[in-house]
Write a protein that holds these residues in place. Structure first.
Motif, short mmCIF file in Angstrom:
data_model
loop_
_atom_site.label_atom_id
_atom_site.label_comp_id
_atom_site.label_asym_id
_atom_site.label_seq_id
_atom_site.Cartn_x
_atom_site.Cartn_y
_atom_site.Cartn_z
N GLY A 111 0.84 -1.21 0.00
CA GLY A 111 0.00 0.00 0.00
C GLY A 111 0.87 1.25 0.00
N TYR A 112 1.92 1.26 0.81
CA TYR A 112 2.81 2.42 0.87
C TYR A 112 3.60 2.59 -0.42
N MET A 113 3.94 1.46 -1.05
CA MET A 113 4.67 1.56 -2.33
C MET A 113 3.77 2.22 -3.37
N ILE A 114 2.50 1.80 -3.39
CA ILE A 114 1.58 2.38 -4.37
C ILE A 114 1.35 3.86 -4.06
N ALA A 115 1.16 4.16 -2.76
CA ALA A 115 0.94 5.56 -2.37
C ALA A 115 2.16 6.41 -2.74
N SER A 116 3.33 5.84 -2.58
CA SER A 116 4.56 6.55 -2.88
C SER A 116 4.65 6.82 -4.39
N THR A 118 2.20 7.02 -6.52
CA THR A 118 1.13 7.88 -7.05
C THR A 118 1.10 9.24 -6.37
N GLY A 119 2.10 9.52 -5.56
CA GLY A 119 2.17 10.84 -4.92
C GLY A 119 1.31 10.96 -3.68
N GLY A 120 0.71 9.86 -3.25
CA GLY A 120 -0.15 9.91 -2.07
C GLY A 120 0.59 10.06 -0.76
N LEU A 121 1.92 9.97 -0.82
CA LEU A 121 2.68 10.08 0.43
C LEU A 121 3.47 11.37 0.48
N SER A 122 3.15 12.30 -0.41
CA SER A 122 3.96 13.51 -0.39
C SER A 122 3.11 14.68 0.11
N VAL A 286 5.75 5.72 9.75
CA VAL A 286 5.39 7.08 10.17
C VAL A 286 6.59 8.01 10.07
N THR A 287 7.66 7.67 10.76
CA THR A 287 8.82 8.56 10.79
C THR A 287 9.44 8.71 9.40
N LEU A 288 9.62 7.59 8.72
CA LEU A 288 10.36 7.67 7.45
C LEU A 288 9.66 8.48 6.36
N PRO A 289 8.35 8.30 6.14
CA PRO A 289 7.73 9.14 5.11
C PRO A 289 7.91 10.63 5.42
N ASN A 290 7.86 10.95 6.71
CA ASN A 290 8.08 12.32 7.14
C ASN A 290 9.49 12.78 6.79
N VAL A 291 10.44 11.86 7.05
CA VAL A 291 11.84 12.17 6.76
C VAL A 291 12.04 12.38 5.26
N PHE A 292 11.45 11.49 4.47
CA PHE A 292 11.62 11.61 3.02
C PHE A 292 11.12 12.98 2.55
N ALA A 302 13.15 13.94 -6.14
CA ALA A 302 14.17 13.04 -5.62
C ALA A 302 13.65 12.34 -4.36
N GLY A 303 12.93 13.08 -3.55
CA GLY A 303 12.36 12.51 -2.33
C GLY A 303 11.40 11.39 -2.66
N GLN A 304 10.60 11.63 -3.71
CA GLN A 304 9.62 10.61 -4.09
C GLN A 304 10.33 9.35 -4.61
N VAL A 305 11.40 9.57 -5.36
CA VAL A 305 12.15 8.42 -5.90
C VAL A 305 12.76 7.62 -4.74
N PHE A 306 13.35 8.35 -3.79
CA PHE A 306 13.97 7.69 -2.63
C PHE A 306 12.93 6.87 -1.88
N SER A 307 11.79 7.51 -1.65
CA SER A 307 10.73 6.84 -0.89
C SER A 307 10.20 5.63 -1.66
N LEU A 308 10.02 5.79 -2.97
CA LEU A 308 9.51 4.68 -3.77
C LEU A 308 10.50 3.51 -3.74
N MET A 309 11.81 3.83 -3.88
CA MET A 309 12.81 2.77 -3.86
C MET A 309 12.78 2.03 -2.52
N PHE A 310 12.61 2.79 -1.48
CA PHE A 310 12.59 2.17 -0.15
C PHE A 310 11.42 1.19 -0.01
N TYR A 311 10.24 1.60 -0.46
CA TYR A 311 9.09 0.70 -0.29
C TYR A 311 9.12 -0.46 -1.29
N VAL A 312 9.73 -0.24 -2.46
CA VAL A 312 9.92 -1.36 -3.39
C VAL A 312 10.82 -2.39 -2.71
#
Ligand code: PFF
Length: 449
Positions: A111-116, A118-122, A286-292, A302-312
């Motif tokens: 779910g977090y990978m998909i949100a990441s 599609t921009g749902g985590l930014s 919780v903490t990490l999406p905030n950090v990204f 770049a933040g979105q790419v980092f976050s997406l890579m992390f959840y992948v």
């Protein structure tokens, strides 16, 4: 029925490492290390891996390859007509139950990978609220869990060589590459020094018996030992694979990924000042999406790419592990009831989805259902990871050390006399005395806690 086999030694190592490297490394290990004294915990953890995890892993390999049977039948082959069969059946049950709740957290990562993606985590959002609403929702986590278990099913149903080995051979290198890229990125962040200091400064003041017990439990869970998962894989190993070397290789990969996950997470967290550091399980969701978001505020893409890579990374790690859990029950049904692999896998998938649904809903509508104060999810975790797994590990060590003929163990380890095996006597000593006593202490500690 002809037995399936892994096609190559590389496939053997990558599939076994795939089972070991999972949420335990990326989600649980950094939290445990952060909370329990940093490098002091890491040191104790490494000792547990070397002196308990690796020996028990080797036992599982011996039992699996020697018996040429799934873990549910292996003990009846090696010690016919005895009660040892319960060790195997305990493993099948534990793997099945773990898959139910493992699928829930894995579903969240999906779910977090998909949100990441599609921009749902930014953007400016309250990530604690987001996580709480998402995990407590009555359908989203269930849908994610079903999607995740279905992905697992698709790989398992294709078989040992075409499904599990092929998938591991492609995905494990991708996973290791992502870990390295993320570690380098995190390393170059402004807070890297403080983060590394937090993770790597040994604080022996925090170490007590409970921490040692935690490190031991974490080592077992992370290395996938105690429930016959690797014993089932070993029944597909070729005769010429070295069991000691394979176990050593898997342990090194597993430990490196765990430490690197900490190196990815803490420098990133410390680059962002003013953020509350949650070293608990909320860290990853919780903490990490905030950090990204904050760390890349001037470069959101770049933040979105980092976050997406992390959840992948999390999804891949979870998937290679859940495949091995699924295989334990699938192989059991397939061989025990002589049914097709497809039918066996489908039965396992359907039942896992049922248990997974109950576990997923225990964060929301079923949160009030408690047994001994635990939610259904926590109960599954407790019964399997804290009870069935250490007990399984203990009996696996006792079985190999005391019951199996010494010549059988030697024959398996030396590959029929071809390979030189150093420390054979120390290995047997660990199996007979050290491992049972150490593991029994985890067990008693967990019961009394
Ligand atoms: N080792 C996996 C992890 O670290 O996430 C979890 C696991 C997989 C445990 C398979 C046990 C198992 F049999």
């Amino acid at each position: 029925m002809e037995r399936a086999n892994f096609g190559s030694k590389l496939g053997i190592v990558l599939a076994s490492a795939g089972s070991a490297v999972g949420l335990g490394n990326i989600w649980r290990f950094p939290c445990e290390a952060g909370e329990n004294g940093g490098a002091a915990f890491i040191l104790i953890y490494i000792l547990c891996v070397a002196f308990l995890g690796v020996p028990v892993m080797v036992c599982e390999f011996v039992i699996g390859r020697r018996s040429q049977a799934n873990t549910g039948r292996a003990y009846s082959v090696l010690a016919p007509g005895t009660q040892w069969k319960w060790v195997g059946l305990n493993g099948v049950m534990a793997a099945f139950l773990i898959l139910g709740y493992y699928g829930v957290v894995s579903g969240w990562t999906l779910g977090y990978m998909i949100a990441s993606a599609t921009g749902g985590l930014s953007g400016d959002m309250d990530y604690a609220r987001f996580f709480y609403d998402f995990s407590g929702n009555s359908w989203q986590p269930v849908a994610c869990m079903v999607a995740f278990i279905t992905l697992t099913h698709v790989v398992v149903v294709r078989g040992v060589k075409e499904g599990i080995e092929r998938f591991s051979k492609v995905m494990m290198p991708v996973l290791l590459l992502i870990v390295c890229v993320l570690a380098v990125c995190s390393f170059s962040m402004p807070g890297a020094a403080a983060g590394l200091d937090f993770l790597l400064r040994p604080d022996f003041g925090k170490v007590d018996a409970g921490v040692v017990v935690d490190a031991m439990g974490q080592a077992f869970f992370s290395m996938s030992v105690g429930m016959g998962c690797l014993s089932t894989y070993a029944s597909y190993f070729s005769r010429d694979a070295s069991l000691m070397r394979t176990a050593g290789g898997v342990a090194v990969i597993d430990t490196c990924v765990a430490v690197l996950a900490g190196i990815i997470i803490f420098p990133a967290v410390f680059s962002v000042s003013g953020i509350e550091t949650d070293a608990g399980p909320g860290l990853v969701f919780v903490t990490l999406p905030n950090v990204f978001r904050l760390a890349f505020s001037s470069a959101p893409v770049a933040g979105q790419v980092f976050s997406l890579m992390f959840y992948v990374l999390l999804v891949l790690a979870a998937l290679t592990s859940s495949i091995s859990l699924h295989e334990v029950s699938t192989a059991y049904l397939h061989e025990r009831f002589a049914m097709s692999r497809k039918k066996a896998a489908t039965i396992v998938t359907v039942f896992c989805i049922l248990t997974g649904t109950v576990c997923a809903l225990s964060f929301g509508p079923l949160n009030g259902v408690r047994l001994g104060g635990l939610t259904i999810f926590d109960l599954f975790d407790f019964v399997t990871a804290k009870l069935m797994l250490p007990l399984g590990g203990m009996f696996i060590a006792i079985f190999t050390g005391w019951k199996l003929d010494r010549s059988v163990v030697r024959d398996e380890l030396t590959g029929g006399g071809r390979l030189y095996v150093p420390f054979f006597n120390s290995f047997i000593f660990i199996l007979k005395y050290v491992a049972p006593v150490a593991i029994a202490s985890i067990f008693v500690n967990e019961i009394l806690k």
